[in-house]
Enzyme design. Structure first.
Site, PDB file in Angstrom:
ATOM      1  N   ASP A   9      -3.475  -5.391   5.970  1.00 50.67           N
ATOM      2  CA  ASP A   9      -3.976  -6.220   4.821  1.00 50.67           C
ATOM      3  C   ASP A   9      -3.002  -6.977   4.497  1.00 50.67           C
ATOM      4  O   ASP A   9      -1.788  -6.569   4.432  1.00 50.67           O
ATOM      5  CB  ASP A   9      -4.488  -5.244   3.727  1.00 50.67           C
ATOM      6  CG  ASP A   9      -5.335  -6.062   2.599  1.00 50.67           C
ATOM      7  OD1 ASP A   9      -5.694  -7.161   2.768  1.00 50.67           O
ATOM      8  OD2 ASP A   9      -5.403  -5.200   1.445  1.00 50.67           O
ATOM      9  N   HIS A  44      -3.006  -1.076  -2.881  1.00 48.90           N
ATOM     10  CA  HIS A  44      -4.230  -0.033  -2.444  1.00 48.90           C
ATOM     11  C   HIS A  44      -4.127   1.240  -3.212  1.00 48.90           C
ATOM     12  O   HIS A  44      -3.096   1.905  -3.311  1.00 48.90           O
ATOM     13  CB  HIS A  44      -3.954   0.233  -1.020  1.00 48.90           C
ATOM     14  CG  HIS A  44      -4.220  -0.843  -0.113  1.00 48.90           C
ATOM     15  ND1 HIS A  44      -3.835  -1.106   1.172  1.00 48.90           N
ATOM     16  CD2 HIS A  44      -4.784  -2.436  -0.309  1.00 48.90           C
ATOM     17  CE1 HIS A  44      -4.207  -2.271   1.850  1.00 48.90           C
ATOM     18  NE2 HIS A  44      -4.567  -3.021   0.713  1.00 48.90           N
ATOM     19  N   SER A  67       0.837  -1.245  -0.002  1.00 50.96           N
ATOM     20  CA  SER A  67       0.041  -0.085  -0.055  1.00 50.96           C
ATOM     21  C   SER A  67       0.868   1.139  -0.007  1.00 50.96           C
ATOM     22  O   SER A  67       1.665   1.462  -0.899  1.00 50.96           O
ATOM     23  CB  SER A  67      -1.021   0.084   0.988  1.00 50.96           C
ATOM     24  OG  SER A  67      -0.668   0.554   2.029  1.00 50.96           O
TER      25      SER A  67
END
Ligand SMILES: C[S@@+](CC[C@H](N)C(=O)[O-])C[C@H]1O[C@@H](n2cnc3c(N)ncnc32)[C@H](O)[C@@H]1O
Lengths: 193, 270
Positions: A136, A43, A16
């Site tokens: 995540d 992301h 991300s």
């Protein structure tokens, strides 16, 4: 990096914050004909459209493309999850997309890609977690390990945002903690097996 | 979350047999994830057990449908799509004395009211009928009510403006407590009905069919079948609007449609 003799049929990468820099750091020198398909969840904001792919393509030789629904997964490509959709791997090695609810506030979610890819590619999947500010990927990396795949996290000491690799490492499912240059070396070596 | 494929098949087959809902040709990884999620939240540990439970408990089955049919939606989702519908499609439909529109997989209705607003602003709402269908009864009821949480309005207003809305978005609804209710005039020509794209037939002929973010949940075979259904349900030169990530690429009917807006996935029947 001695001792890696396993053949890998797919590589899944999750990242991300700080991801663009890290991704281009490990992918930039891969040849256009790199035989192992690479799937990426980065992301991203849903307004971003194709910007990520364009920027990454400018730095890489290998083809970067946004993954299409029902597309067959092949070598020579880095497939990037589209903004606002989860990316899933189907048993016949095609992609499917889904706009069901965000997982850990993210859509696309790294966990969703890792879990579905692990089921299909089993011990021929290598999963890599890079820099990021979310947890995540931690559940996904555990599933990759369960299915016998190889699990790698970027060294948090080097990562621009260490939280994501740290979260994965805390699950104890990560087998290798490597710097970007070590990951890069690994990618190049496994293509010769 | 990896189920035995045979067990999964058995479960979906018996659901089809008992309830008439056919999920056997849905994209498998996605269905597995939904079922896994459903089992986790209810602490059901085996697929076989789930099968027994939903086949005997209609209420639980309703919740199962709720989970498997992904209900995520918003108003003016992908604003550029709506802008393109306004500019490329409604302008042409204006020449018809009477306009029939089918919104398939309308979920909780946010998409229907968005289209109704466009029609209103183009002066076409009075001579249009919108057939709004879904398999999910609970969602259809919410769609009929047209009542939504007030906290979503900020995002919807932004979408509306990006779609080149002509008014102030708040003119279309009344806020009460934490909800808003969309204006009754928008609802005047909407017909709500249960329709299952996987098993039901065509029921009319339309100038425009909108089916967004539904086909991605189907496998190629079912996608193909549904595109055929749409083809048969469109009048000559009728329009088809799909979701941002959906295409006709893998379907037999590809050559029978012309691309009107490639990026926004708007097609015209040749
Ligand atoms: C993700 S929502 C999409 C909602 C809306 N069209 C949009 O794009 O925002 C998917 C919808 O498809 C519906 N659906 C799934 N399978 C269906 C079927 N076989 N026939 C009709 N609708 C179906 C679901 O109930 C759900 O409401």
């Amino acid at each position: 990096m001695q001792g890696i003799t396993q053949k890998y049929n797919a590589i899944a990468i999750g990242t991300s914050a700080g991801g663009l820099f890290a991704l281009s750091g490990i992918l930039d020198e891969l040849p256009a004909g790199y035989p192992i398909p690479i799937m990426v969840v980065q992301h991203r904001s849903k307004d971003q459209k194709d910007l990520l792919e364009e920027v990454l393509q400018n730095k890489c030789k290998i083809r970067i493309k946004q993954a299409d629904e029902k597309e067959t997964i092949k070598g020579g490509f880095v497939y990037v999850a589209p903004p606002d959709y989860h990316l899933l791997v189907e048993a016949d090695k095609t992609f499917s997309l889904s706009s069901d609810e965000a997982v850990r506030f993210s859509r696309p979610s790294i966990d969703v890609l890792f879990e579905t890819a692990a089921i299909v590619y089993k011990d021929t999947l290598a999963g890599i977690i890079l820099t990021g500010a979310s947890s995540d990927g931690a559940a996904g990396i555990t599933v990759i390990k369960e299915y016998g795949g190889l699990t790698i996290a970027q060294d948090p000491a080097e990562a621009q945002f260490p939280f994501m690799p740290e979260s994965s490492i805390q699950t104890k499912a990560v087998q290798h903690i490597w710097t970007l240059s070590e990951i890069k070396k690994f990618l190049s070596e496994i293509s010769n097996i | 979350m990896n189920f035995d494929n045979k067990e999964l098949k058995d479960l979906l087959e018996s659901v089809r047999f008992v309830y008439g809902y056919d999920f056997t040709d849905y994209a498998e990884a996605s269905v597995k994830r939904r079922i896994d999620h459903f089992m986790n939240t209810r602490k059901i540990t085996a697929l076989e057990k789930l099968g027994k439970m939903i086949l005997h408990d209609e209420k639980l089955f309703e919740e199962f449908i709720q989970e498997v049919s992904v209900t995520v939606t918003e108003m003016f989702r992908d604003p550029v799509f709506y802008k393109s519908i306004r500019e490329n499609v409604l302008k042409r439909l204006a020449t018809y004395p009477f306009i029939k529109i089918w919104i398939a997989g309308c979920a909780t209705g946010e998409e229907i009211y968005s289209i109704a607003i466009l029609l209103q602003e183009e002066g076409l709402l009075n001579r249009s009928v919108i057939y709004a269908t879904d398999i999910n009864q609970k969602s259809l009821q919410i769609a009929k009510d047209g009542v939504y949480p007030v906290e979503n309005m900020k995002a919807y207003t932004a979408n509306y403006q990006k779609a080149h809305g002509k008014k102030s978005f708040s003119e279309y609804y009344k806020a009460k407590y934490n909800s808003v209710m969309f204006d009754k005039s928008l609802k005047q020509n909407i017909v709500f009905a249960a329709h299952n794209l996987a098993v039901d037939k065509s029921f009319n002929e339309f100038q425009l069919i909108i089916c967004r973010n539904v086909l991605i949940y189907f496998n190629q075979k079912l996608q193909n079948k549904v595109i055929n259904l749409f083809y048969e349900s469109l009048c000559p030169f009728g329009f088809l609007g799909l979701g941002n990530k959906e295409s006709l690429l893998f379907t037999d009917r590809k050559k029978y449609f012309e691309e009107i807006d490639r990026k926004e996935k708007i097609f015209m029947k040749k």
